[in-house]
Design a protein around this motif. Structure first.
Motif, PDB file in Angstrom:
ATOM      1  N   THR A 298       9.139  20.188  -5.449  1.00 30.47           N
ATOM      2  CA  THR A 298      10.276  19.861  -6.318  1.00 30.47           C
ATOM      3  C   THR A 298      10.089  18.542  -7.055  1.00 30.47           C
ATOM      4  OG1 THR A 298      11.453  18.819  -4.456  1.00 30.47           O
ATOM      5  CG2 THR A 298      11.869  21.165  -4.866  1.00 30.47           C
ATOM      6  N   ASN A 299       8.913  17.920  -6.920  1.00 33.69           N
ATOM      7  CA  ASN A 299       8.571  16.709  -7.677  1.00 33.69           C
ATOM      8  C   ASN A 299       9.478  15.535  -7.339  1.00 33.69           C
ATOM      9  OD1 ASN A 299       6.804  15.428  -9.430  1.00 33.69           O
ATOM     10  ND2 ASN A 299       8.022  15.860 -11.251  1.00 33.69           N
ATOM     11  N   VAL A 300       9.903  15.465  -6.084  1.00 31.00           N
ATOM     12  CA  VAL A 300      10.698  14.347  -5.585  1.00 31.00           C
ATOM     13  C   VAL A 300       9.756  13.354  -4.898  1.00 31.00           C
ATOM     14  CG1 VAL A 300      12.490  13.685  -3.922  1.00 31.00           C
ATOM     15  CG2 VAL A 300      12.787  15.721  -5.340  1.00 31.00           C
ATOM     16  N   SER A 301      10.118  12.076  -4.914  1.00 27.37           N
ATOM     17  CA  SER A 301       9.266  11.043  -4.319  1.00 27.37           C
ATOM     18  C   SER A 301       8.997  11.306  -2.847  1.00 27.37           C
ATOM     19  CB  SER A 301       9.925   9.668  -4.480  1.00 27.37           C
ATOM     20  OG  SER A 301      10.025   9.311  -5.836  1.00 27.37           O
ATOM     21  N   ILE A 302       7.742  11.190  -2.461  1.00 31.35           N
ATOM     22  CA  ILE A 302       7.309  11.318  -1.078  1.00 31.35           C
ATOM     23  C   ILE A 302       6.526  10.065  -0.714  1.00 31.35           C
ATOM     24  CG2 ILE A 302       7.347  13.838  -1.043  1.00 31.35           C
ATOM     25  CD1 ILE A 302       4.448  13.895  -1.783  1.00 31.35           C
ATOM     26  N   GLY A 303       6.040   9.960   0.513  1.00 30.91           N
ATOM     27  CA  GLY A 303       5.381   8.716   0.870  1.00 30.91           C
ATOM     28  C   GLY A 303       4.534   8.787   2.115  1.00 30.91           C
ATOM     29  N   THR A 304       4.030   7.634   2.500  1.00 37.44           N
ATOM     30  CA  THR A 304       3.236   7.449   3.717  1.00 37.44           C
ATOM     31  C   THR A 304       3.831   6.280   4.485  1.00 37.44           C
ATOM     32  OG1 THR A 304       1.191   8.231   2.667  1.00 37.44           O
ATOM     33  CG2 THR A 304       0.969   6.840   4.635  1.00 37.44           C
ATOM     34  N   ILE A 305       4.149   6.479   5.760  1.00 44.41           N
ATOM     35  CA  ILE A 305       4.747   5.435   6.600  1.00 44.41           C
ATOM     36  C   ILE A 305       3.736   5.021   7.659  1.00 44.41           C
ATOM     37  CG2 ILE A 305       6.719   4.810   8.053  1.00 44.41           C
ATOM     38  CD1 ILE A 305       8.179   7.252   6.900  1.00 44.41           C
ATOM     39  N   PHE A 306       3.611   3.716   7.924  1.00 45.86           N
ATOM     40  CA  PHE A 306       2.645   3.281   8.936  1.00 45.86           C
ATOM     41  C   PHE A 306       3.191   2.127   9.770  1.00 45.86           C
ATOM     42  CE2 PHE A 306       1.679   0.911   5.068  1.00 45.86           C
ATOM     43  CZ  PHE A 306       1.533  -0.394   5.516  1.00 45.86           C
ATOM     44  N   SER A 307       2.700   2.076  11.001  1.00 46.18           N
ATOM     45  CA  SER A 307       3.065   1.034  11.960  1.00 46.18           C
ATOM     46  C   SER A 307       1.782   0.460  12.547  1.00 46.18           C
ATOM     47  CB  SER A 307       3.923   1.634  13.081  1.00 46.18           C
ATOM     48  OG  SER A 307       4.058   0.740  14.174  1.00 46.18           O
ATOM     49  N   LEU A 308       1.661  -0.865  12.548  1.00 44.69           N
ATOM     50  CA  LEU A 308       0.484  -1.539  13.091  1.00 44.69           C
ATOM     51  C   LEU A 308       0.849  -2.188  14.421  1.00 44.69           C
ATOM     52  CD1 LEU A 308      -0.846  -3.239   9.834  1.00 44.69           C
ATOM     53  CD2 LEU A 308      -1.539  -1.047  10.821  1.00 44.69           C
ATOM     54  N   LEU A 309       0.111  -1.816  15.462  1.00 46.78           N
ATOM     55  CA  LEU A 309       0.367  -2.283  16.825  1.00 46.78           C
ATOM     56  C   LEU A 309      -0.880  -2.899  17.424  1.00 46.78           C
ATOM     57  CD1 LEU A 309       2.180   0.969  17.946  1.00 46.78           C
ATOM     58  CD2 LEU A 309       3.281  -1.279  17.967  1.00 46.78           C
ATOM     59  N   PRO A 310      -0.719  -3.798  18.404  1.00 45.97           N
ATOM     60  CA  PRO A 310      -1.892  -4.259  19.145  1.00 45.97           C
ATOM     61  C   PRO A 310      -2.416  -3.130  20.024  1.00 45.97           C
ATOM     62  CG  PRO A 310       0.124  -5.154  20.100  1.00 45.97           C
ATOM     63  CD  PRO A 310       0.533  -4.458  18.838  1.00 45.97           C
ATOM     64  N   ALA A 311      -3.724  -2.990  20.079  1.00 44.91           N
ATOM     65  CA  ALA A 311      -4.333  -1.921  20.883  1.00 44.91           C
ATOM     66  C   ALA A 311      -4.368  -2.357  22.341  1.00 44.91           C
ATOM     67  CB  ALA A 311      -5.732  -1.602  20.376  1.00 44.91           C
ATOM     68  N   THR A 312      -3.257  -2.168  23.021  1.00 42.37           N
ATOM     69  CA  THR A 312      -3.131  -2.597  24.413  1.00 42.37           C
ATOM     70  C   THR A 312      -3.772  -1.592  25.358  1.00 42.37           C
ATOM     71  OG1 THR A 312      -0.981  -1.511  24.533  1.00 42.37           O
ATOM     72  CG2 THR A 312      -0.995  -3.843  23.944  1.00 42.37           C
ATOM     73  N   GLY A 313      -3.988  -2.027  26.599  1.00 36.94           N
ATOM     74  CA  GLY A 313      -4.506  -1.132  27.626  1.00 36.94           C
ATOM     75  C   GLY A 313      -5.983  -0.843  27.450  1.00 36.94           C
TER      76      GLY A 313
ATOM     77  N   PRO B 108       7.780   7.298  -9.488  1.00 35.71           N
ATOM     78  CA  PRO B 108       7.411   6.896 -10.852  1.00 35.71           C
ATOM     79  C   PRO B 108       6.361   5.786 -10.860  1.00 35.71           C
ATOM     80  CG  PRO B 108       9.777   7.172 -10.676  1.00 35.71           C
ATOM     81  CD  PRO B 108       9.234   7.287  -9.284  1.00 35.71           C
ATOM     82  N   GLN B 109       6.434   4.906  -9.848  1.00 36.34           N
ATOM     83  CA  GLN B 109       5.356   3.942  -9.601  1.00 36.34           C
ATOM     84  C   GLN B 109       4.814   4.187  -8.203  1.00 36.34           C
ATOM     85  OE1 GLN B 109       8.651   2.115  -9.691  1.00 36.34           O
ATOM     86  NE2 GLN B 109       8.793   2.746 -11.818  1.00 36.34           N
ATOM     87  N   LEU B 110       3.566   3.824  -7.985  1.00 40.13           N
ATOM     88  CA  LEU B 110       3.042   3.777  -6.618  1.00 40.13           C
ATOM     89  C   LEU B 110       3.392   2.401  -6.072  1.00 40.13           C
ATOM     90  CD1 LEU B 110       1.454   4.574  -4.120  1.00 40.13           C
ATOM     91  CD2 LEU B 110      -0.658   3.954  -5.318  1.00 40.13           C
ATOM     92  N   ALA B 111       4.301   2.365  -5.104  1.00 42.50           N
ATOM     93  CA  ALA B 111       4.765   1.095  -4.545  1.00 42.50           C
ATOM     94  C   ALA B 111       4.413   1.007  -3.071  1.00 42.50           C
ATOM     95  CB  ALA B 111       6.274   0.941  -4.732  1.00 42.50           C
ATOM     96  N   LEU B 112       4.158  -0.201  -2.613  1.00 41.51           N
ATOM     97  CA  LEU B 112       3.940  -0.497  -1.200  1.00 41.51           C
ATOM     98  C   LEU B 112       5.054  -1.421  -0.735  1.00 41.51           C
ATOM     99  CD1 LEU B 112       2.403  -0.876   1.514  1.00 41.51           C
ATOM    100  CD2 LEU B 112       1.037  -2.644   0.356  1.00 41.51           C
ATOM    101  N   VAL B 113       5.812  -0.986   0.258  1.00 37.05           N
ATOM    102  CA  VAL B 113       6.807  -1.830   0.918  1.00 37.05           C
ATOM    103  C   VAL B 113       6.172  -2.306   2.216  1.00 37.05           C
ATOM    104  CG1 VAL B 113       9.112  -1.945   1.906  1.00 37.05           C
ATOM    105  CG2 VAL B 113       8.697  -0.529  -0.108  1.00 37.05           C
ATOM    106  N   LEU B 114       6.068  -3.611   2.390  1.00 39.32           N
ATOM    107  CA  LEU B 114       5.265  -4.170   3.479  1.00 39.32           C
ATOM    108  C   LEU B 114       5.965  -5.354   4.133  1.00 39.32           C
ATOM    109  CD1 LEU B 114       2.433  -4.323   4.949  1.00 39.32           C
ATOM    110  CD2 LEU B 114       1.769  -5.939   3.136  1.00 39.32           C
ATOM    111  N   SER B 115       5.901  -5.394   5.456  1.00 36.75           N
ATOM    112  CA  SER B 115       6.296  -6.594   6.189  1.00 36.75           C
ATOM    113  C   SER B 115       5.240  -6.908   7.237  1.00 36.75           C
ATOM    114  CB  SER B 115       7.653  -6.424   6.880  1.00 36.75           C
ATOM    115  OG  SER B 115       7.966  -7.619   7.587  1.00 36.75           O
ATOM    116  N   LEU B 116       4.855  -8.165   7.271  1.00 35.22           N
ATOM    117  CA  LEU B 116       3.944  -8.658   8.306  1.00 35.22           C
ATOM    118  C   LEU B 116       4.651  -9.700   9.160  1.00 35.22           C
ATOM    119  CD1 LEU B 116       0.656  -8.938   6.201  1.00 35.22           C
ATOM    120  CD2 LEU B 116       1.482  -7.019   7.591  1.00 35.22           C
ATOM    121  N   GLY B 117       5.983  -9.565   9.226  1.00 38.67           N
ATOM    122  CA  GLY B 117       6.765 -10.423  10.103  1.00 38.67           C
ATOM    123  C   GLY B 117       7.469 -11.572   9.423  1.00 38.67           C
ATOM    124  N   SER B 118       7.349 -11.674   8.105  1.00 39.23           N
ATOM    125  CA  SER B 118       8.027 -12.771   7.387  1.00 39.23           C
ATOM    126  C   SER B 118       8.666 -12.219   6.119  1.00 39.23           C
ATOM    127  CB  SER B 118       7.043 -13.887   7.044  1.00 39.23           C
ATOM    128  OG  SER B 118       5.979 -13.380   6.249  1.00 39.23           O
ATOM    129  N   GLY B 119       9.643 -11.349   6.296  1.00 32.27           N
ATOM    130  CA  GLY B 119      10.319 -10.749   5.165  1.00 32.27           C
ATOM    131  C   GLY B 119       9.722  -9.401   4.790  1.00 32.27           C
TER     132      GLY B 119
END
Length: 348
Positions: free
Chosen positions: A119-134, A161-172
């Motif tokens: 249907t040509n609606v905006s889709i995306g990719t979601i990611f989470s960065l974690l410490p590799a514990t254990g 309409p644009q390729l955008a990246l929403v990102l937080s590395l812990g400071s906003g």
């Protein structure tokens, strides 16, 4: 003064030599390259081979489309060139061990909102960065069973309409847009702040009859507008694309609800805690908003399994807190007088 590029932002994040920060930066850079490849394929639409059709259900029971698999393959290959020990995806039943000595684990929804592809609606990719514990090679899933407060960073790409990246590395929470002229991501918004109050909510109202009473009452009160207990009119939005709904809230405020309901398989909600709710909650909190499972802060929930589902409410902090009160202490909602005495607009 020209806007900062993503590279400049990442370089400023690095600071003094630090293994984890260096790994995060290298991983984000690989993610942007992969997202650009995915965007280029999406732009071909049905003319491209990745839109050929659907496949079987994934590990969590959702129907996979060819573009889901394509995106997963692209991001997995990119992470082979990043300092990532473990790769966990919505499309895979178990995490993939890439490098047991690397410091990071990444949890990813390679193509959020894929039901909207046709249907040509905006889709995306979601990611989470974690410490590799254990011990990644002994128990690959263990690194992903840590609360979201432990995330080192989180973000999503939105193919709109644009390729955008929403990102937080812990400071906003920062927004970068791909500049085709410059060939790089450029900062469009620095440290987004979600308004505390809102007059806009997003929910799939077709499920009204299945919701718990607290959710129905909250929506009833919003729909009554200026004549009801809220004393103001609300607008309703529902895109059925998590990244698109979240992006709108980051831009202008609002609240998003995907509660659990009485349907079979929906009691615990439908969004996945590890690679959907946690990264979105991280971004929302870093922008001054709030995110809960209607009662408990999302980022404090200890996952019990990789593909665990959870109810989700996020957005403007005061509205999220109000929704919690509808669930925990409805008598404290002063403007409802007498409480629960009125039938909802959707009920006969």
């Amino acid at each position: 003064m020209p806007a900062a590029t993503l590279d400049a932002f990442l370089n400023s994040y690095l600071g003094p030599p630090d293994e984890l920060r260096s790994a995060v930066v290298a991983t984000v850079r690989q993610l942007t390259q992969a997202a650009t490849k995915v965007r280029n394929t999406i732009n071909q639409g049905v003319l491209g081979t990745a839109f050929a059709g659907t496949r079987s259900a994934n590990a969590d029971g959702d129907i996979q489309k060819d573009l889901d698999i394509f995106a997963d393959d692209i991001f997995l290959d990119a992470m082979r060139h990043a300092p990532v020990a473990l790769y966990a995806s919505e499309e895979l039943e178990q995490p993939v061990l890439l490098d047991s000595q690397a410091p990071l684990a990444i949890a990813i929804d390679p193509l959020d909102g894929s039901s909207n592809i046709d249907t040509n609606v905006s889709i995306g990719t979601i990611f989470s960065l974690l410490p590799a514990t254990g011990a990644p090679d002994a128990n690959p899933a263990a690194a992903f069973l840590q609360a979201g407060v432990n995330q080192l960073g989180a973000g999503f790409f939105i193919y709109g309409p644009q390729l955008a990246l929403v990102l937080s590395l812990g400071s906003g929470t920062h927004v970068f847009v791909l500049s085709t002229r410059l060939g790089t991501f450029v900062q469009a918004y620095e440290s987004r702040i979600i308004p505390q109050r809102t007059q806009e909510f997003a929910i799939n109202a077709a499920n009204y009859r299945h919701w718990d009473e607290a959710v129905r009452l909250y929506i009833d009160d919003c729909l009554e507008g200026t004549e009801g207990p809220r004393g103001k009119d609300f607008n309703m939005r529902w895109i059925a694309s998590l990244v698109a709904d979240c992006y709108r809230i980051l831009m202008r405020g609002g609240v998003f609800l995907y509660p659990g309901d009485k349907r079979k398989g929906y009691r615990q909600g439908r969004l996945r805690l590890v690679y959907e709710a946690n990264p979105i909650a991280y971004l929302i909190e870093q922008a001054g908003g709030a995110a809960t499972d209607t009662i408990t802060r999302i980022l404090e929930i200890e996952p019990e399994s990789l593909h665990q589902r959870v109810p989700v409410v996020f957005g403007s902090a005061r509205e999220v807190a109000r929704i919690t009160r509808y669930h925990t202490e409805p008598s404290a909602i002063g403007e409802r007088a007498p409480l629960f005495s009125r039938r909802g607009l959707f009920r006969a």
